[in-house]
Design a protein around this motif. Structure first.
Motif, PDB file in Angstrom:
ATOM      1  N   ILE A 191      -8.019   1.011  -0.994  1.00 31.96           N
ATOM      2  CA  ILE A 191      -9.073   0.328  -0.236  1.00 31.96           C
ATOM      3  C   ILE A 191     -10.328   1.183  -0.189  1.00 31.96           C
ATOM      4  O   ILE A 191     -11.443   0.699  -0.393  1.00 31.96           O
ATOM      5  N   VAL A 192     -10.155   2.484   0.073  1.00 31.75           N
ATOM      6  CA  VAL A 192     -11.293   3.406   0.124  1.00 31.75           C
ATOM      7  C   VAL A 192     -12.018   3.433  -1.222  1.00 31.75           C
ATOM      8  O   VAL A 192     -13.249   3.386  -1.286  1.00 31.75           O
ATOM      9  N   TYR A 229      -5.380  -8.379   7.784  1.00 27.52           N
ATOM     10  CA  TYR A 229      -6.590  -7.667   7.407  1.00 27.52           C
ATOM     11  C   TYR A 229      -7.135  -6.728   8.483  1.00 27.52           C
ATOM     12  O   TYR A 229      -8.157  -6.061   8.260  1.00 27.52           O
ATOM     13  N   ASP A 230      -6.488  -6.642   9.645  1.00 26.88           N
ATOM     14  CA  ASP A 230      -7.035  -5.795  10.704  1.00 26.88           C
ATOM     15  C   ASP A 230      -7.089  -4.323  10.295  1.00 26.88           C
ATOM     16  O   ASP A 230      -8.082  -3.639  10.560  1.00 26.88           O
ATOM     17  N   HIS A 231      -6.027  -3.829   9.628  1.00 23.88           N
ATOM     18  CA  HIS A 231      -6.029  -2.429   9.207  1.00 23.88           C
ATOM     19  C   HIS A 231      -7.049  -2.200   8.093  1.00 23.88           C
ATOM     20  O   HIS A 231      -7.669  -1.134   8.019  1.00 23.88           O
ATOM     21  N   ILE A 232      -7.243  -3.196   7.235  1.00 18.24           N
ATOM     22  CA  ILE A 232      -8.252  -3.096   6.177  1.00 18.24           C
ATOM     23  C   ILE A 232      -9.638  -2.985   6.809  1.00 18.24           C
ATOM     24  O   ILE A 232     -10.470  -2.171   6.384  1.00 18.24           O
ATOM     25  N   HIS A 249       1.916  -3.935   2.654  1.00 20.06           N
ATOM     26  CA  HIS A 249       1.616  -4.275   4.042  1.00 20.06           C
ATOM     27  C   HIS A 249       0.160  -3.994   4.389  1.00 20.06           C
ATOM     28  O   HIS A 249      -0.510  -4.827   5.004  1.00 20.06           O
ATOM     29  N   ILE A 250      -0.339  -2.826   3.980  1.00 26.65           N
ATOM     30  CA  ILE A 250      -1.716  -2.474   4.371  1.00 26.65           C
ATOM     31  C   ILE A 250      -2.752  -3.161   3.481  1.00 26.65           C
ATOM     32  O   ILE A 250      -3.901  -3.349   3.876  1.00 26.65           O
ATOM     33  N   VAL A 297     -12.462  -0.044   6.331  1.00 31.77           N
ATOM     34  CA  VAL A 297     -13.834  -0.386   5.935  1.00 31.77           C
ATOM     35  C   VAL A 297     -14.832   0.221   6.919  1.00 31.77           C
ATOM     36  O   VAL A 297     -15.849   0.810   6.519  1.00 31.77           O
ATOM     37  N   ALA A 298     -14.539   0.090   8.211  1.00 31.21           N
ATOM     38  CA  ALA A 298     -15.427   0.643   9.237  1.00 31.21           C
ATOM     39  C   ALA A 298     -15.525   2.161   9.119  1.00 31.21           C
ATOM     40  O   ALA A 298     -16.609   2.739   9.292  1.00 31.21           O
TER      41      ALA A 298
END
Length: 202
Positions: free
Chosen positions: A156-157, A21-24, A14-15, A28-29
């Protein structure tokens, strides 16, 4: 495969799903101002975000809190935009020692990640509730889904910090320039999500 690993996989998928992609963008931010050597600070930051979204994910899934789905879908890109904009004013201290000012700035970022995690947790709960349906015992699925989310975040990190390392060391790019580029792209995409949100359009 047990139900636990099924929900763990669903949380991870899901993530990391590019279609949501909003949570991604938010992760990123969060990471945009850090380098690979600062992975400990990033880990604490992401953990603060995890604590926040774990709380509201649990409360919302257990139906202990109620909220407007449309409002949450508007608030999530707003949290992304705010986080990206704070990066424009972030100043890396010249000294590697943790001064009082630096500690205060770090605590502020951790608190922001925790607070915004509360909002993102409500967004996660919409998906999880649709999966659970009328399932009687949701404790294990809730735990497994949360662990899956955390593993996805860490992936992701890792990707973001690795790309940053390559850009800064192989291509000799300025750290400030790279931070501004990443944060600017994220901010632009967040603004697009806000503008196209049905509540904003009204």
């Amino acid at each position: 495969m047990s139900d636990f690993f099924i929900y763990l996989q669903l949380g991870f998928d899901h993530i990391t799903d590019p279609r949501g992609y909003d949570h991604i963008l938010f992760v990123v931010a969060l990471c945009a101002v850090y380098t690979l050597s600062q992975w400990r600070q990033v880990l604490i930051l992401v953990t603060a975000f995890t604590i926040g979204h774990s709380i509201t994910l649990a409360l919302a899934t257990l139906q202990l809190i109620h909220y407007s789905t449309a409002l949450v879908e508007l608030l999530i890109p707003i949290t992304i935009l705010i986080t990206a904009c704070t990066n424009f004013f972030y100043q890396e201290p010249k000294s590697r020692s943790l001064s009082t000012t630096r500690r205060e700035k770090q605590r502020w970022r951790y608190a922001l990640a925790l607070a915004f995690g509360l909002i993102h947790g409500m967004g996660f709960s919409n998906y999880l509730r649709s999966l659970l349906g009328r399932e009687a015992d949701i404790t294990k699925p809730l735990l497994a889904f949360n662990i899956g989310l955390e593993l996805g975040q860490l992936l992701i990190v890792g990707i973001i910090l690795s790309i940053t390392y390559l850009v800064l060391h192989l291509f000799q790019s300025s750290r400030l320039r790279w931070t501004l580029i990443m944060s600017g792209i994220v901010a632009g995409m967040a603004i697009s999500l806000i503008i196209n949100n049905p509540l904003f359009a009204k």
